[in-house]
Design a protein around this motif. Structure first.
Motif, short mmCIF file in Angstrom:
data_model
loop_
_atom_site.label_atom_id
_atom_site.label_comp_id
_atom_site.label_asym_id
_atom_site.label_seq_id
_atom_site.Cartn_x
_atom_site.Cartn_y
_atom_site.Cartn_z
N ASP A 139 85.03 73.58 32.23
CA ASP A 139 84.11 72.79 33.04
C ASP A 139 83.87 71.45 32.32
O ASP A 139 83.31 71.42 31.22
CB ASP A 139 82.81 73.55 33.19
CG ASP A 139 81.85 72.90 34.18
OD1 ASP A 139 80.88 73.56 34.54
OD2 ASP A 139 82.06 71.74 34.56
N PRO A 140 84.29 70.33 32.92
CA PRO A 140 84.17 69.05 32.21
C PRO A 140 82.76 68.47 32.19
O PRO A 140 82.47 67.60 31.37
CB PRO A 140 85.10 68.14 33.01
CG PRO A 140 85.05 68.69 34.40
CD PRO A 140 84.95 70.19 34.23
N GLY A 141 81.89 68.95 33.06
CA GLY A 141 80.55 68.40 33.14
C GLY A 141 79.75 68.51 31.85
O GLY A 141 79.29 67.50 31.31
N TYR A 173 86.81 58.70 34.04
CA TYR A 173 86.37 59.51 35.18
C TYR A 173 84.87 59.77 35.08
O TYR A 173 84.34 60.02 33.99
CB TYR A 173 87.10 60.86 35.19
CG TYR A 173 88.58 60.75 35.51
CD1 TYR A 173 89.08 61.14 36.75
CD2 TYR A 173 89.48 60.28 34.56
CE1 TYR A 173 90.44 61.06 37.04
CE2 TYR A 173 90.85 60.17 34.84
CZ TYR A 173 91.31 60.58 36.07
OH TYR A 173 92.66 60.48 36.35
N VAL A 174 84.20 59.74 36.23
CA VAL A 174 82.75 59.96 36.28
C VAL A 174 82.43 61.03 37.31
O VAL A 174 83.06 61.07 38.38
CB VAL A 174 82.00 58.65 36.64
CG1 VAL A 174 80.49 58.87 36.65
CG2 VAL A 174 82.34 57.54 35.65
N LEU A 179 77.92 61.21 34.52
CA LEU A 179 78.49 61.58 33.23
C LEU A 179 79.98 61.26 33.22
O LEU A 179 80.70 61.58 34.17
CB LEU A 179 78.29 63.07 32.94
CG LEU A 179 76.85 63.54 32.72
CD1 LEU A 179 76.82 65.04 32.49
CD2 LEU A 179 76.23 62.82 31.54
N ILE A 180 80.45 60.63 32.15
CA ILE A 180 81.86 60.33 32.00
C ILE A 180 82.56 61.57 31.46
O ILE A 180 82.11 62.17 30.48
CB ILE A 180 82.06 59.12 31.07
CG1 ILE A 180 81.41 57.88 31.70
CG2 ILE A 180 83.54 58.87 30.80
CD1 ILE A 180 81.47 56.65 30.82
N MET A 181 83.67 61.94 32.12
CA MET A 181 84.35 63.18 31.80
C MET A 181 85.72 62.94 31.19
O MET A 181 86.31 61.87 31.31
CB MET A 181 84.54 64.03 33.07
CG MET A 181 83.26 64.35 33.82
SD MET A 181 83.60 65.30 35.31
CE MET A 181 84.44 64.06 36.32
#
Length: 289
Positions: A139-141, A173-174, A179-181
């Motif tokens: 999960d990138p969040g 990526y946002v 949040l930047i991922m």
């Protein structure tokens, strides 16, 4: 988060969930519902993210949506039904549009789930261009960096984030909370990777759960994709928004925290000096062996 997390599950079902004697499984549905209800109540108290006055998203917090996605499999596991229900998680109808050939394949459950970042017409049932799709295996969040902190990461850490992936000034990526991922296609030391040819069980956690078939690249490197049922928009998880921002003059310093959070299904906000591309996020619950 695809954050306030799109999901955050334990790494695997408790062993007791599969070893429990049948006679001990008294009222499994009641146990599952009660457990889920308890988690739901707790999420109202502890997991709702609230940006600070400075506009910074609180690191490590998850949204109520995340906690629900995370807690339901645990509730089912506690009810002694993990093996049966994980194959159909997220809640909803079983796999639709599965061919006889696909039904003979073995699909491995993902626990926790993974996430595809896809490009395409929401009304399409098939298409080309899957070579540009990516897969987050984590999960990138929760692994993201807020707009308020990314400047410090760039100047003091050489772009390396606390969890190890490296920020790319010209290609970032946002997610929907700002949040930047890490990149879904990989190459930055994060959990992303290019989507491989194969078959994936995907869902938007609404009405359609189906098979996504990704074909091997042709002579030109193009990869085709096809859904067993529904359209790309049907298997897109609408609350999870992802925007890709690129360009030599593109900088997160021009992004406005006031543009976030983004409403479910809405487009990501523009950022001055950047070219923006919106990605659809698909939940992946199983992958063909």
């Amino acid at each position: 988060q695809v954050v306030a997390s799109c999901s955050r599950w334990p790494t695997r079902p408790p062993a007791a969930a599969t070893e429990m004697p049948r006679r001990a499984r008294v009222g499994p549905t009641v146990v599952a519902v009660c457990t889920l209800a308890t988690f739901t109540a707790l999420t109202d108290l502890a997991f709702v993210p609230r940006p600070l006055a400075s506009g910074r998203a609180v690191q490590g917090q998850q949204g109520r949506r995340s906690a629900l996605v995370a807690s339901a499999p645990l509730a089912l596991a506690l009810a002694g039904q993990a093996e049966q229900t994980l194959a159909m998680w997220p809640f909803g109808p079983d796999v639709q549009g599965m061919s006889q050939e696909d039904s003979k394949l073995k699909f491995n459950n993902l626990f926790p789930i993974q996430f595809i970042a896809a490009l395409g017409d929401p009304q399409a049932t098939s298409g080309v261009g899957a070579e540009e799709w990516g897969l987050w295996t984590k999960d990138p969040g929760p692994r993201g960096v807020s707009l308020a902190r990314i400047g410090r990461v760039r100047t003091e850490k050489g772009g390396e984030t606390p969890v190890g992936w490296k920020f790319d000034d010209a290609d970032w990526y946002v997610e929907e909370h700002g949040l930047i991922m890490e990149k879904p296609t990989g190459g930055d030391g994060g959990s992303g990777e290019k989507l491989k040819p194969g078959k994936y069980i995907v869902t938007g956690n609404r009405e359609v759960t189906t098979v996504l078939t990704v074909s091997p690249p042709d002579a030109s490197g193009c990869m085709k994709w096809q859904l067993g049922a529904g359209k790309l928009g049907d298997v897109t998880h609408l609350p999870c928004r992802t925007g890709r921002y690129t360009g030599p003059a593109c900088t997160p310093a021009n992004a406005k925290q006031s543009d976030f959070p983004v409403k479910p299904g809405a487009l990501m906000p523009p950022v001055e000096g950047c070219k923006k591309v919106d990605y659809a996020v698909l939940f992946v619950t199983r992958i063909a062996a």
